[in-house]
Design an enzyme around this catalytic site. Structure first.
Site, PDB file in Angstrom:
ATOM      1  N   ASP A  12     111.809 -20.256  20.000  1.00  0.00           N
ATOM      2  CA  ASP A  12     111.827 -20.601  21.419  1.00  0.00           C
ATOM      3  C   ASP A  12     110.485 -20.187  22.009  1.00  0.00           C
ATOM      4  O   ASP A  12     110.156 -18.995  22.039  1.00  0.00           O
ATOM      5  CB  ASP A  12     112.987 -19.874  22.116  1.00  0.00           C
ATOM      6  CG  ASP A  12     113.229 -20.383  23.530  1.00  0.00           C
ATOM      7  OD1 ASP A  12     112.614 -21.389  23.914  1.00  0.00           O
ATOM      8  OD2 ASP A  12     114.038 -19.761  24.248  1.00  0.00           O
ATOM      9  N   ASP A 106     110.197 -27.329  23.359  1.00  0.00           N
ATOM     10  CA  ASP A 106     109.723 -25.984  23.028  1.00  0.00           C
ATOM     11  C   ASP A 106     110.741 -25.148  22.255  1.00  0.00           C
ATOM     12  O   ASP A 106     110.645 -23.927  22.224  1.00  0.00           O
ATOM     13  CB  ASP A 106     109.341 -25.243  24.311  1.00  0.00           C
ATOM     14  CG  ASP A 106     110.513 -25.042  25.255  1.00  0.00           C
ATOM     15  OD1 ASP A 106     111.453 -25.851  25.207  1.00  0.00           O
ATOM     16  OD2 ASP A 106     110.494 -24.071  26.040  1.00  0.00           O
ATOM     17  N   GLU A 107     111.681 -25.801  21.602  1.00  0.00           N
ATOM     18  CA  GLU A 107     112.760 -25.053  20.954  1.00  0.00           C
ATOM     19  C   GLU A 107     113.254 -25.808  19.730  1.00  0.00           C
ATOM     20  O   GLU A 107     113.403 -27.028  19.771  1.00  0.00           O
ATOM     21  CB  GLU A 107     113.902 -24.851  21.950  1.00  0.00           C
ATOM     22  CG  GLU A 107     115.070 -24.051  21.445  1.00  0.00           C
ATOM     23  CD  GLU A 107     116.190 -23.970  22.478  1.00  0.00           C
ATOM     24  OE1 GLU A 107     117.159 -23.252  22.212  1.00  0.00           O
ATOM     25  OE2 GLU A 107     116.096 -24.645  23.536  1.00  0.00           O
TER      26      GLU A 107
END
Length: 354
Positions: A12, A106-107
Site C-alpha cells: 500500500d 496504489d495498492e
C-alpha cells in the site's frame, strides 16, 4: 527442500497522491498537503500524513479540511500523472512477484512464491520496498504473511513506510488484540451489534459463543469467525480486472442548463473510453451520477446491446440518462457529475462489439 506455502505481500503506497505531489515539489515536503478542490464544494482526494495529524481524511469536504488544518497547502489532483506513476510501481511489482493482483492505483497483492527457509521474508520485503523507492522516489508500507487477509492487516500495522511480517505461528497473537473494525467486512453497524454483545476484539470474536455470534452476525457468523482465526484460502488472482472506470467533476457553482451538463458528460465519456483503450478493455454498462446543490445524489445505469470502448456510444447513453432525469425536474441544479462504465471484458465476442 522449499516449503510450498506461499509468501503473500500486500503493498500500500503511503498517501499516494499527496506523496507524488511532495516528491515533485520539494517545497511541499514536510508540510500538510491536501489534494483536491479547495473551493466551497471541493472534496479531499488525498491528504499527506502531516495533514492527517489534524484529522484531515480523504472524501472530507474541503471546507472542513481547511478548518481543521488552516495552514495546509491545497493542490489540484493530477489523475493522469498518478496513473503514470502507478504504472511504474506495478512494473516493479511484476519484476518481483509471480502474480500481481492490483486493487487500485496504489495498492496490490503480490504472490512472492513459495516460502524459502534460506531467505528471510523481511529481507524480501525490504528489497521490494527499496525497488519501489528507487523507481519512483516514493515509500510503501508492506505486509507479509501466508494469506491475503493477514498480509493486508499487516501492511496497515506500521504506516507509513512500514514493513510487518506475520509468520503462521504468530497469526493469532497478531490478530486477537485488534479491534473488530479492523476485520474486512465489519462496518459501523455490524461493529455496533458486536459491541452490544460484548465483543470488541478479534480474539473475542474468534472465541465467542456460536449462538451469540449468530444473533449479531446472522448467516455471516461462520465467515467472520474464520477471518478472526486468520483463515483465508484465496489465491492472488492476476486475472483480476477493475470492475469499473469512472470520471467525476465537482463544480464551484451549480449547473442549471442541460446543455452544460451534457458537455461535461461528453468530456468524461471520452476520458473513460480512453482508459478502456489503454487497458484493452470493453464495457457493457454505462453509469451516470448527479448530485444536487442540496447534496442529494442520483445514480442511473444503462446496459448496452453489446460491448464498447467508443466515446460517443458511452456519451450518448449517459446523456440519455441525464435527459430522462431532467424531464422530471421542475428546476435543474447540479454540483457534481460522474460518468462511468462497468461490465468490463477484455475479449468479448467480435459480434458483440458496438
Amino acid at each position: 527442500m522449499v516449503n510450498q506455502r506461499r509468501l503473500i505481500a500486500h503493498v500500500d503506497m503511503d498517501a499516494f497522491f499527496a506523496s507524488v505531489e511532495q516528491r515533485d515539489r520539494p517545497d511541499l515536503r514536510g508540510r500538510p498537503v491536501i489534494v483536491g478542490g479547495d473551493g466551497a464544494r471541493g472534496v479531499v482526494a488525498a491528504a499527506s500524513y502531516e495533514a492527517r495529524r489534524y484529522g484531515v481524511r480523504s472524501a472530507m469536504p474541503a471546507a472542513r479540511a481547511r478548518r481543521l488544518c488552516p495552514h495546509a497547502v491545497f493542490v489540484r489532483a493530477r489523475h493522469a500523472h498518478y496513473r503514470e506513476v502507478s504504472e511504474a510501481i506495478f512494473e516493479v511489482f511484476a519484476a518481483h512477484a509471480e502474480r500481481v493482483e492490483g486493487l487500485s492505483l496504489d495498492e496490490a497483492y503480490l504472490d512472492l512464491g513459495p516460502f524459502d527457509p534460506a531467505i528471510l521474508p523481511a529481507a524480501i520485503g525490504r528489497r521490494l520496498k527499496q525497488a519501489v523507492f528507487d523507481a519512483t522516489g516514493l515509500t510503501a508500507s508492506v505486509g507479509l504473511a501466508g494469506t491475503k487477509l493477514i498480509a493486508k492487516l499487516a501492511s496497515d500495522y506500521d504506516k507509513p513506510d512500514g514493513l510487518t511480517w506475520v509468520p503462521d505461528e504468530t497469526v493469532q497473537r497478531f490478530l486477537d488484540p485488534l479491534p473488530i473494525r479492523r476485520l474486512p467486512g465489519i462496518g459501523p453497524s455490524t461493529a455496533g451489534r458486536l459491541h452490544d454483545a460484548g465483543i470488541f476484539t478479534v480474539g473475542q470474536l474468534r472465541q465467542g459463543p456460536e449462538s451469540l455470534l449468530s444473533q449479531a452476525l446472522g448467516r455471516q457468523a461462520g465467515t467472520f469467525r474464520q477471518r478472526a482465526a486468520g483463515i483465508d484460502p484465496r489465491p492472488v488472482d492476476d486475472r483480476r480486472v477493475r470492475r469499473s472506470i469512472s470520471q467525476e467533476s465537482t463544480f464551484s457553482e451549480d449547473l442549471h442548463e442541460l446543455a452544460a451538463i451534457e458537455e461535461v458528460i461528453r468530456t468524461q465519456a471520452a476520458a473513460c473510453a480512453r482508459r478502456l483503450r489503454e487497458r484493452s478493455l470493453y464495457a457493457r454498462t454505462v453509469h451516470l451520477k448527479l448530485r444536487s446543490g442540496g447534496f442529494s445524489t442520483l445514480t442511473r445505469s444503462q446496459s448496452l446491446d453489446g460491448y464498447t470502448r467508443n466515446a460517443e456510444t458511452v456519451a450518448e447513453a449517459a446523456c440519455a440518462l441525464a435527459r430522462a432525469w431532467a424531464g422530471y425536474q421542475s428546476r435543474i441544479g447540479v454540483r457534481l457529475i460522474g460518468t462511468g462504465v462497468s461490465g468490463l471484458e477484455g475479449q468479448p465476442d467480435p459480434g458483440q462489439i458496438l
